[in-house]
Design an enzyme around this catalytic site. Sequence first.
Site, PDB file in Angstrom:
ATOM      1  CB  CYS A   1       4.652  -4.903   2.100  1.00 34.82           C
ATOM      2  SG  CYS A   1       4.267  -3.178   2.350  1.00 34.82           S
TER       3      CYS A   1
ATOM      4  CB  SER B   1       1.320   4.782   4.101  1.00 35.74           C
ATOM      5  OG  SER B   1       0.390   3.805   4.533  1.00 35.74           O
ATOM      6  CB  CYS B   2       3.448  -0.486   2.787  1.00 37.83           C
ATOM      7  SG  CYS B   2       4.821  -1.497   2.377  1.00 37.83           S
ATOM      8  N   GLY B   3       5.650   0.201   4.994  1.00 33.44           N
ATOM      9  CA  GLY B   3       7.069   0.157   5.285  1.00 33.44           C
ATOM     10  C   GLY B   3       7.638  -1.158   4.824  1.00 33.44           C
TER      11      GLY B   3
ATOM     12  CB  VAL C   1      -0.949   0.024   1.211  1.00 35.80           C
ATOM     13  CG1 VAL C   1      -1.904  -1.150   1.158  1.00 35.80           C
ATOM     14  CG2 VAL C   1      -0.176   0.001   2.516  1.00 35.80           C
TER      15      VAL C   1
END
Length: 260
Positions: free
Chosen positions: A111, A107-109, A105
Amino acid sequence: MQTNNYEAIQISNQNFKKIEDVLVVEAALQININNAPFTVVMRTPGDDFELIRGLLYAEDIYKDAVPLEFEIVKVEKNNFCIINVTIPENKLKKGYLNKRTLLSVASCGICGKQKLEDLSHVQQKLDHSFIFNPQKIESMFALMKQKQTTFEISGGSHAAAVFDENYNLLVLKEDIGRHNAVDKVVGALINSNKLKQAASLFVSGRVSYEIISKAFFAKIPTVVAISACSTLSVDFAKEFGICLIGFSRGNNATIYSKKQ
């Protein structure tokens, strides 16, 4: 299409006004490998082939120099898209063979990592001689800002830019997601056979572990951010031998990790 117009109500000094606002597009991209679904990425449409190429490189799925064959399987009005990439079975690397499912997504860090050990499997540092000059930061971000057309229109996109050792801009890409923008610039450099020229990666937002890991696998020795850096990004920048600079505003910047 990277932006869309939406009707909205603007509030100013307790006054209400109907406006038409410009928003950056966020839409799903399903990536198939050899006609089998592999992952779904939430991204800003545009440069999808570069995004896929960079993602496959960063995730240790495909790293050969031979160009890949892409096929657009489906495109819908809401910008949902399915793209299939054909990769010879004997060229699929560990990242694919691990059968990880990545739901990425904007804003993912981190995943889709199955276990914490996946974050620290690299032991060697980058072998490079480039020493970044922090006095170049302000002019480099100024040039970067000039090229951020989607941000200029919408105010909602991130950007990643890569410069060579002479501080010349090699490529800039925009996306709703910071890590997507990085994948796009890496993919573009691979496609143009210029990845080895990459000396510094500039990002318009904060830096997480994900950004540092992508820089490491692309062998980019310097990462400069306009905003904050996370603890894990600093720890791994030091471990990977990456110069990491954050809070780059005007003449000010904070160096968290540097070449020893």
